[in-house]
Design an enzyme around this catalytic site. Structure first.
Site, PDB file in Angstrom:
ATOM      1  N   ASN A 170       0.757  -1.397  -0.099  1.00  0.00           N
ATOM      2  CA  ASN A 170       0.026  -0.269  -0.049  1.00  0.00           C
ATOM      3  C   ASN A 170       0.904   1.662   0.325  1.00  0.00           C
ATOM      4  O   ASN A 170       1.781   1.137   0.685  1.00  0.00           O
ATOM      5  CB  ASN A 170      -0.750  -0.109   0.999  1.00  0.00           C
ATOM      6  CG  ASN A 170      -2.094   1.509   1.481  1.00  0.00           C
ATOM      7  OD1 ASN A 170      -2.412   1.653   0.417  1.00  0.00           O
ATOM      8  ND2 ASN A 170      -1.632   1.877   2.444  1.00  0.00           N
ATOM      9  N   GLU A 171       0.483   2.308  -1.088  1.00  0.00           N
ATOM     10  CA  GLU A 171       1.069   3.429  -0.804  1.00  0.00           C
ATOM     11  C   GLU A 171       2.927   3.005  -0.570  1.00  0.00           C
ATOM     12  O   GLU A 171       3.663   3.573  -0.017  1.00  0.00           O
ATOM     13  CB  GLU A 171       0.607   4.213  -0.225  1.00  0.00           C
ATOM     14  CG  GLU A 171      -0.711   4.506  -0.904  1.00  0.00           C
ATOM     15  CD  GLU A 171      -1.636   5.637  -0.169  1.00  0.00           C
ATOM     16  OE1 GLU A 171      -2.790   5.838  -0.565  1.00  0.00           O
ATOM     17  OE2 GLU A 171      -1.519   5.878   0.993  1.00  0.00           O
TER      18      GLU A 171
END
Length: 499
Positions: A170-171
């Site tokens: 994630n990110e």
């Protein structure tokens, strides 16, 4: 309308993240977000990172999702998938990739305990010994391929009805700011390729039928430079942006492995658009200026004639339209054709106000029309967020759904209205029209004219408005040969079912 078939609408456009879907008839849920970067599947411990004092605990399993048996291996994800399957939804499950996951549930992790330390377990994507469904929590390494095997054994492999979709962390560009106890240094271009290769290759070795979502980029600066990665200045001389580089390397990996490692490019989109007064639309302000900015902001996804007020258009695009979908699709076509596109997080703000519902309905229409494979709204589902989903997935309270084939439709003034049309392979003779009135004060009086061979005899109109997020049947009427007239009240979202 309709005079031309545009293409298939993916059923996975109508998704959410890890919240209760209620009666929205949602198609897919994602288990993702910052907490999953440090998620230890063996114990269900995770770390909050900079979101909350770098605390390691079982909050995600026990408090957020309110599950039991949070000490059992894989229990949180198992219950999440079971919950989704019970409601007829697919699941997109995040695989940690930053290097370490929480070793305990003992609270705050200090800067002195930055990984590697006893507060963290190293992760590996390839366990060379035999897999087990009950791994030892004392083991110093957490094996992510063993987790995929756990999922395939628990729910069958992807091709036989098990978990179909895996998200690669994630990110990652924000790891140094969100998870400095796990990954304090800036993330590198080649680092991301190497981590992606190791994760994806081993997931697919265990479950070849799975689809891998990669990139999982938080926003504009990650798209361009991986948040000012040390390699950006040099590699962007050859590749315009990080996304260009990433896609080109994924194509190279396919040549090496003779199959895709990443099937879907996953992006996040939280609009930077501002009102005339400088308030960002995601902040939820509902003054007339903010409402207008929110209702126009979806045009940045596609419209060559729209320049939003934001730092992106001021400093990055130099006053030119963003046109996000054509921009990304051009990169895919150039570097790695056939890659699908997802937005596993997005939010246009004001989910408890009609403008938030209309903006979200607009975005869902744009995603469907433009062939986006998957999208999932991030955040609590407020009344108008639910209304936007139900407009496409349960407009009549009987799971009545928008069609699965996008056909051409348009309006004379895209600042005032958005129109989306669909037919359905399972229901010949029916046409669905979603029509949005973005005017805050005035009704819009229009003539709906059909083109093509198909004729329609009658319609039903369902809508939500500024007074209520409840979708109601507002009118039934005949269709006069190739057209019908209708007056759209201000700030309304209407779906016409034409038969």
């Amino acid at each position: 309308m309709p005079d031309e078939v545009i293409g298939t609408i993916s059923p996975y456009v109508y998704g959410i993240n890890d919240k209760d879907p209620g009666d929205t008839n949602t198609t897919i849920r994602r288990l993702g977000g910052n907490r999953m970067t440090g998620y230890n599947w063996v114990t269900n411990a995770s770390n909050a990172g900079n979101d909350w004092h770098h605390v390691s605990d079982d909050w995600m399993c026990a408090q957020n999702l309110k599950y039991q048996d949070c000490g059992q291996p894989g229990s949180m994800v198992k219950q999440f998938v079971e919950e989704s399957q019970k409601d007829g939804m697919e699941s997109l499950i995040t695989i940690p990739m930053a290097g370490f996951v929480a070793a305990d549930k003992s609270g705050e992790v200090s800067e002195k305990e930055t990984a590697p330390s006893k507060r963290w377990k190293a992760i590996s994507f390839h366990k060379k010994s035999k897999y087990t469904l009950t791994p030892d929590p004392a083991n110093p390494v957490v094996y992510e391929d063993e987790f995929v095997n756990f999922m395939a054994e628990t729910f069958k492999p992807a091709a036989k009805g098990g978990v179909k979709f895996y998200d690669l962390d994630n990110e990652p560009a924000l790891w140094p700011s969100t998870h400095p106890r796990i990954h304090p240094k800036k993330v590198g271009y080649w680092e991301m390729i190497n981590r992606t290769e190791a994760a994806a290759e081993n997931i697919l070795r265990v479950d070849p039928g799975a689809k891998i979502f990669g990139g999982v980029c938080y926003g504009w600066q990650e798209f361009l430079t991986l948040q000012d990665s040390p390699e950006a200045a040099e590699l962007n001389k050859t590749f315009d942006t990080y996304l260009d580089f990433y896609l080109e390397q994924m194509k190279s990996l396919q040549r090496r492995y003779h199959h895709r490692l990443v099937h879907v490019l996953d992006l996040h989109w939280y609009p930077e658009a501002q009102s005339a007064g400088g308030k960002r639309i995601t902040e939820g302000d509902t003054s007339p200026d903010s409402v207008d900015a929110r209702l126009q902001a979806p045009r940045s996804l596609w419209d060559p004639g729209y320049v939003e007020k934001s730092w992106i258009t001021q400093w990055s695009t130099k006053g030119k339209p963003i046109m996000l979908l054509p921009w990304v699709k051009a990169k895919i076509d150039k570097h790695y054709p056939g890659t699908q596109l997802a937005f596993s997080e997005y939010d246009y703000g004001a989910g408890d106000h009609v403008s938030g519902g209309i903006a979200m309905a607009d975005v869902l229409g744009i995603f469907g029309k433009n062939g986006v494979f998957m999208s999932s709204y991030w955040g609590d589902l407020k009344p108008y967020n639910k209304a936007a989903l139900k407009l496409y997935r349960d407009y009549d309270g009987k799971n009545g759904t928008f069609g699965d084939t996008a056909v051409s439709a348009g309006s004379e003034d895209v600042t005032q209205t958005s129109v989306y049309a669909a037919t359905d392979s399972k229901s010949p003779g029916t046409l669905w029209l979603v029509v949005l009135n973005k005017n805050q004060k005035d009704s819009l009086h229009g003539k709906f004219k059909f083109q093509g061979k198909e004729t329609y005899a009658e319609y039903e109109a369902y809508a939500f408005d500024a007074k209520s997020a409840e979708i109601k049947l507002v009118k039934k009427d005949r269709i006069d040969k190739d057209h019908f007239d209708y007056s759209l009240p201000p700030l309304t979202a209407t779906i016409f079912v034409c038969r």
